[in-house]
Design a protein around this motif. Structure first.
Motif: not given
Length: 332
Positions: A248-256, A288-304
């Motif tokens: 997610a961090l890298q996708v955000v970096d790509d967007i920015l 789509a990339a922004r939504q991808f990053a949001l989905d990844l952050l959500r999945d990270a939260g579910e993991a812990i």
């Protein structure tokens, strides 16, 4: 292993708050992220200044350049991830400070080399001239080499059992190996100007930047908890969290890189497009990339989520990343 994440013992990683006690919690009793993050970043900064001693420079500028590369800004995301995982494991605070500093040294090493003319050829980093611009290309190469060595020296000198030190050294080495950051950088260079599938970009990101994020989380826990059968579920959760968070961090970096200005990035914007580098943003499109990053952050939260309150700081790192994304890459 204790299961709480309360501010209860000055010998544990939670004491990284420097004795702030109840001030670190709001009226609801929840841990205030801005308090422990600011204090944690300050402590890691102090550890870096101590470990990279200015008096060691002799007749060269090498140590000055190493300090320039590490002590001039940065969000300290990787060190804070280490501290957050360390709090979960009740890792002693003094150990976390030095481990976080070692991780930041290694991160700075990858950035200094990444900025070189033979790599991404950038002139700005964290809003300042890159190391090779300020000190020369030869010194920049040596800075990266020396920072890597000092990172391992720091881990080898920890006040910890030999088994823990070995595990930490191995983890950091794997993160920057041919299967980690170095291999990811090589893949990144090989993809310039090519039309590639998204899965190859994702694989490259997981190596180039994700591997060190994964190591940062694991190292916070490895300081105090062995990776064995008894703790398999814990490390499985941490690995899923860090895999999602790092990507997610890298996708955000790509967007920015495609949308932000120099003041926001602290480096030259539009570099990926100018260099014809395929990214998640260029392949998927910005929304789509922004939504991808949001989905990844959500999945990270579910993991812990199964780890409960003791993973509170790891969850707060996700909240910070979400806030950063909404602030700097809002919906069109």
């Amino acid at each position: 292993m204790q299961t709480g994440s309360t501010l209860h013992d000055d010998r544990t990683g939670v004491s990284a708050l420097g004795g702030l006690g109840a001030q670190a919690r709001g009226a609801s009793g929840r841990l205030l992220p801005e308090i422990w993050m600011q204090d944690g970043a300050k402590r890691v900064e102090q550890a870096l200044a101590r470990l990279l001693c200015a008096e060691d420079d002799g007749e060269t500028e090498l140590m000055a350049a190493m300090r320039y590369a590490t002590l001039h800004g940065g969000k300290r995301t990787r060190a804070l991830l280490c501290l957050a995982a360390g709090a979960l494991a009740d890792t002693p605070a003094h150990m976390l400070d030095d481990v976080g500093a070692a991780i930041e040294m290694m991160h700075a090493c990858t950035l200094v080399h990444d900025d070189l003319p033979a790599m991404d050829d950038d002139v700005l980093r964290r809003g300042l001239p890159t190391v090779h611009v300020k000190f020369g290309e030869a010194t920049a190469i040596l800075v990266g080499d020396a920072l890597q060595a000092h990172a391992f020296l720091t881990l080898a000198s920890l006040d910890a059992p030999s088994g823990n030190r070995t595990a930490l050294v191995r983890e950091l080495a794997q993160a920057v190996s041919a299967k980690g950051a170095a291999g990811g950088q090589a893949m990144d260079l090989s993809l310039v100007g090519k039309h590639v599938e998204l899965d190859r970009i994702v694989a490259m990101h997981r190596m180039k930047s994700g591997a060190l994020v994964r190591a940062s989380v694991r190292m916070g826990a490895l300081c105090a908890i062995a990776e064995d059968a008894a703790h398999a579920a814990l490390y499985c959760a941490l690995d899923r969290y860090s895999a999602c968070f790092g990507l997610a961090l890298q996708v955000v970096d790509d967007i920015l890189d495609a949308t932000a200005d120099t003041a926001t990035l602290g480096k030259t914007p539009g570099k990926d497009a100018a260099a014809q580098k395929p990214t998640c943003a260029s392949i998927m499109g910005l929304q789509a990339a922004r939504q991808f990053a949001l989905d990844l952050l959500r999945d990270a939260g579910e993991a812990i989520a199964p780890l409960g309150a003791r993973a509170e700081r790891l969850a707060q790192m996700l909240q910070r990343a979400n806030a950063y994304l909404f602030k700097h890459a809002p919906c069109a």
